[in-house]
Write a protein that holds these residues in place. Structure first.
Motif, mmCIF file in Angstrom:
data_model
loop_
_atom_site.group_PDB
_atom_site.id
_atom_site.type_symbol
_atom_site.label_atom_id
_atom_site.label_comp_id
_atom_site.label_asym_id
_atom_site.label_seq_id
_atom_site.Cartn_x
_atom_site.Cartn_y
_atom_site.Cartn_z
ATOM 1 N N MET A 32 0.845 -1.200 0.000
ATOM 2 C CA MET A 32 0.000 0.000 0.000
ATOM 3 C C MET A 32 0.881 1.251 0.000
ATOM 4 S SD MET A 32 -3.486 -0.188 2.178
ATOM 5 C CE MET A 32 -2.889 -0.840 3.732
ATOM 6 N N PRO A 33 0.404 2.319 -0.660
ATOM 7 C CA PRO A 33 1.183 3.551 -0.665
ATOM 8 C C PRO A 33 1.249 4.186 0.731
ATOM 9 C CG PRO A 33 -0.930 3.869 -1.785
ATOM 10 C CD PRO A 33 -0.840 2.417 -1.435
ATOM 11 N N VAL A 34 2.268 4.991 0.928
ATOM 12 C CA VAL A 34 2.464 5.667 2.217
ATOM 13 C C VAL A 34 2.223 7.153 2.015
ATOM 14 C CG1 VAL A 34 4.175 6.298 3.972
ATOM 15 C CG2 VAL A 34 4.130 3.978 3.027
ATOM 16 N N VAL A 35 1.501 7.778 2.929
ATOM 17 C CA VAL A 35 1.308 9.225 2.865
ATOM 18 C C VAL A 35 1.966 9.876 4.080
ATOM 19 C CG1 VAL A 35 -0.933 9.270 4.070
ATOM 20 C CG2 VAL A 35 -0.364 11.057 2.417
ATOM 21 N N THR A 36 2.549 11.027 3.854
ATOM 22 C CA THR A 36 3.190 11.776 4.937
ATOM 23 C C THR A 36 2.628 13.192 4.940
ATOM 24 O OG1 THR A 36 5.218 10.520 4.624
ATOM 25 C CG2 THR A 36 5.404 12.569 5.883
ATOM 26 N N MET A 37 2.200 13.644 6.088
ATOM 27 C CA MET A 37 1.737 15.036 6.194
ATOM 28 C C MET A 37 1.981 15.534 7.618
ATOM 29 S SD MET A 37 -2.409 14.429 6.059
ATOM 30 C CE MET A 37 -2.604 12.963 5.063
ATOM 31 N N THR A 38 1.789 16.825 7.808
ATOM 32 C CA THR A 38 1.947 17.396 9.141
ATOM 33 C C THR A 38 0.557 17.721 9.674
ATOM 34 O OG1 THR A 38 4.069 18.322 8.496
ATOM 35 C CG2 THR A 38 3.047 19.249 10.463
ATOM 36 N N VAL A 39 0.182 17.057 10.764
ATOM 37 C CA VAL A 39 -1.149 17.266 11.329
ATOM 38 C C VAL A 39 -1.007 17.891 12.710
ATOM 39 C CG1 VAL A 39 -3.308 16.169 12.006
ATOM 40 C CG2 VAL A 39 -2.041 15.285 10.040
ATOM 41 N N ASN A 40 -1.579 19.049 12.879
ATOM 42 C CA ASN A 40 -1.496 19.789 14.147
ATOM 43 C C ASN A 40 -0.053 19.863 14.650
ATOM 44 O OD1 ASN A 40 -4.273 20.026 13.969
ATOM 45 N ND2 ASN A 40 -4.651 18.220 15.235
ATOM 46 N N GLY A 41 0.849 20.146 13.714
ATOM 47 C CA GLY A 41 2.244 20.361 14.084
ATOM 48 C C GLY A 41 3.087 19.095 14.158
ATOM 49 N N GLN A 42 2.463 17.926 14.044
ATOM 50 C CA GLN A 42 3.219 16.673 14.129
ATOM 51 C C GLN A 42 3.324 16.026 12.765
ATOM 52 O OE1 GLN A 42 2.267 14.088 17.466
ATOM 53 N NE2 GLN A 42 3.694 15.567 18.347
ATOM 54 N N ARG A 43 4.518 15.563 12.448
ATOM 55 C CA ARG A 43 4.702 14.867 11.185
ATOM 56 C C ARG A 43 4.211 13.439 11.335
ATOM 57 N NH1 ARG A 43 7.777 15.851 6.571
ATOM 58 N NH2 ARG A 43 8.761 13.923 5.912
ATOM 59 N N VAL A 44 3.302 13.022 10.451
ATOM 60 C CA VAL A 44 2.760 11.665 10.542
ATOM 61 C C VAL A 44 2.880 10.975 9.189
ATOM 62 C CG1 VAL A 44 1.151 12.122 12.426
ATOM 63 C CG2 VAL A 44 0.426 12.531 10.072
ATOM 64 N N SER A 45 3.090 9.673 9.235
ATOM 65 C CA SER A 45 3.216 8.854 8.040
ATOM 66 C C SER A 45 2.405 7.589 8.248
ATOM 67 C CB SER A 45 4.676 8.429 7.854
ATOM 68 O OG SER A 45 5.282 9.177 6.873
#
Ligand SMILES: Cc1cc2nc3c(=O)[nH]c(=O)nc-3n(C[C@H](O)[C@H](O)[C@H](O)COP(=O)(O)OP(=O)(O)OC[C@H]3O[C@@H](n4cnc5c(N)ncnc54)[C@H](O)[C@@H]3O)c2cc1C
Ligand code: FES
Ligand code: FES
Lengths: 157, 264
Positions: free
Chosen positions: A1-14
């Motif tokens: 499965m593909p991986v997504v990375t974003m910053t949510v409420n100041g935290q980097r999440v993947s």
């Protein structure tokens, strides 16, 4: 499965997601940020409104993968050190909610309104600009008052 | 929603190669029309090709006598654009009246024109101004672009890159919106250009169309009073829970008058 990375409420999440995973599912089911609600799931009600790179959008109609690299703010990201954001404070003060289901979306949409229209909002502007958010309980009256007061308070704070 | 592969190309060439790689691959812009239809399982694709990383498709610029709008430009950007406000204020009004602010932050002009919803706003502005739709393959005049309900001259795999609006002398837009969605029950865009007057009607019929009688009347006198004698036949107009064909026929003339009165 593909991986997504974003910053949510100041935290980097993947995380691994499916192509069809919606941003709202990613927030609620993967990150357990359940403050963002799903009211209609058909892009009408605005309960799912979050900020994507600073702009209000309906997260039920956005793919998580389309938010690769984006900065997301949800209702959980507004309070600082346990102190409510002035717009949250204004909803509390003016009783801008009854059941509260629409409230997170109302507040995120209200902040987008302030970004676009400024802090000095008259009643008709607020009503017109709130056309993407539905409330089944309040009749909108106190929501409009709360947004006007919250916008003004943001200027002072 | 059925699952699909997701692609995020970083060039138009890459996007074009991906979209041509199979029959059931679809472009994704703002997703405001496509994702709802996928959720309802009205359509199924093996892969979506997201144009979201193509920043060169976003933006508004003035080029001589034209305003050029990139295909991935959101409605909110067009509505707030200083270029659009000064050159074609009616287009800013049109973009600012689409859906709601949250949808306007995401939905794009390219997506709207490719989708060609019979009740969408942009088709009226594009046909009314006599704009040109530019794709990765060619340029299509608006008069040749809208073919029917959800039907356009785009070929499979063709990508809209921008829309070129010749700046009119004066233009106006008026719409009777459907209360819940804000789609047009009837929307009329009127433009006075060097080449004559153009009147484009959306929402009323299966596809946007030009109202030639009104164009001729306004060419003689560009004033709402010139439309006093115009009557539109309800034959072939849409009839649904929002409005009957007769009511739409009536509203076409009313909206045309309001568009002329608002023209700037
Ligand atoms: C609640 C709601 C209310 C709305 N109200 C209105 C309204 O009042 N008036 C109105 O006009 N619209 C309205 N819309 C539709 C909205 O304007 C959409 O943004 C628009 O129709 C589609 O744009 P999009 O960028 O979201 O495209 P998408 O949904 O991503 O794509 C739509 C179609 O266009 C194709 N496509 C996208 N970009 C390109 C391109 N560059 N080249 C070729 N094909 C492409 C896609 O493959 C797809 O078939 C509303 C939508 C919602 C959800
Ligand atoms: S849940 Fe997204 S708009 Fe209603
Ligand atoms: S407070 Fe109940 S839906 Fe708005």
């Amino acid at each position: 499965m593909p991986v997504v990375t974003m910053t949510v409420n100041g935290q980097r999440v993947s995380a691994e997601v499916e192509g069809r995973t919606l941003l709202v599912q990613f927030l609620r089911e993967h990150l357990r940020l359940t403050g963002t609600h799903v009211g209609c799931d058909t892009s009408q009600c605005g309960c799912c409104t979050v900020h994507v790179n600073g702009q209000g959008m309906k997260s039920c109609t956005l793919l998580a993968l389309a938010c690769e690299g984006a900065t997301i703010t949800t209702i959980e990201g507004l309070a600082v050190d346990g102190k409510l954001h002035p717009m949250q404070e204004a909803f509390h003060e003016h009783h801008g909610l009854q059941c509260g289901y629409c409230t997170p979306g109302m507040i995120m949409s209200a902040l987008d309104m302030v970004r676009r229209k400024g802090n000095d909002l008259d009643e008709s502007t607020v009503r017109e600009q709130l056309s993407g958010n539905l409330c089944r309980c309040t009749g909108y009256h106190n929501i409009v008052k709360a947004i006007q007061a919250g916008a003004a308070a943001m200027k002072r704070s | 929603m059925y699952d699909f592969d997701y692609h995020r190309p970083t060039s138009i060439e890459q996007a074009a190669a991906l979209i041509s790689s199979a029959d059931d691959v679809k472009l994704l812009a703002g997703g405001m029309s496509l994702l709802p239809s996928l959720k309802m399982r009205l359509a199924r694709y093996t892969a979506l090709v997201d144009l979201g990383a193509l920043k060169e498709l976003v933006g508004v610029r003035r080029e001589g006598a034209e305003v050029v709008i990139g295909a991935m430009t959101p409605h909110a950007v067009v509505a707030a654009s200083a270029e659009v406000h000064s050159a074609i204020p009616a287009l800013a009004v049109l973009a600012g009246g689409i859906a709601d602010p949250l949808v306007r932050n995401r939905g794009t002009i390219g997506g709207s024109l490719a989708h060609a919803d019979p009740a969408a706003d942009y088709p009226a502005g594009v046909l009314g101004c006599g704009a040109t739709i530019c794709t990765n393959k060619r340029r299509i005049a608006s008069d040749d672009y809208f073919l029917g309900m959800f039907e356009t001259a785009l070929q499979p795999g063709e990508i809209i890159t921008s829309v070129r609006f010749p700046v009119p002398q004066k233009a106006g837009y008026a719409k009777l919106h459907q209360q819940a969605s804000r789609f047009a029950v009837v929307g009329v865009f009127v433009a006075r250009t060097a080449a004559g007057v153009r009147v484009a009607v959306t929402g009323a019929a299966p596809s946007v169309f030009r109202l030639k009688e009104a164009e001729a009347a306004l060419a003689k006198k560009f004033d709402a009073s010139a439309l006093a004698g115009i009557a539109v036949s309800p034959d072939g107009l849409n009839s649904d829970i929002h409005a009957s064909a007769e009511y739409r026929a009536h509203c076409v003339v009313v909206m045309a008058k309001r568009a002329v009165a608002a023209a700037a």
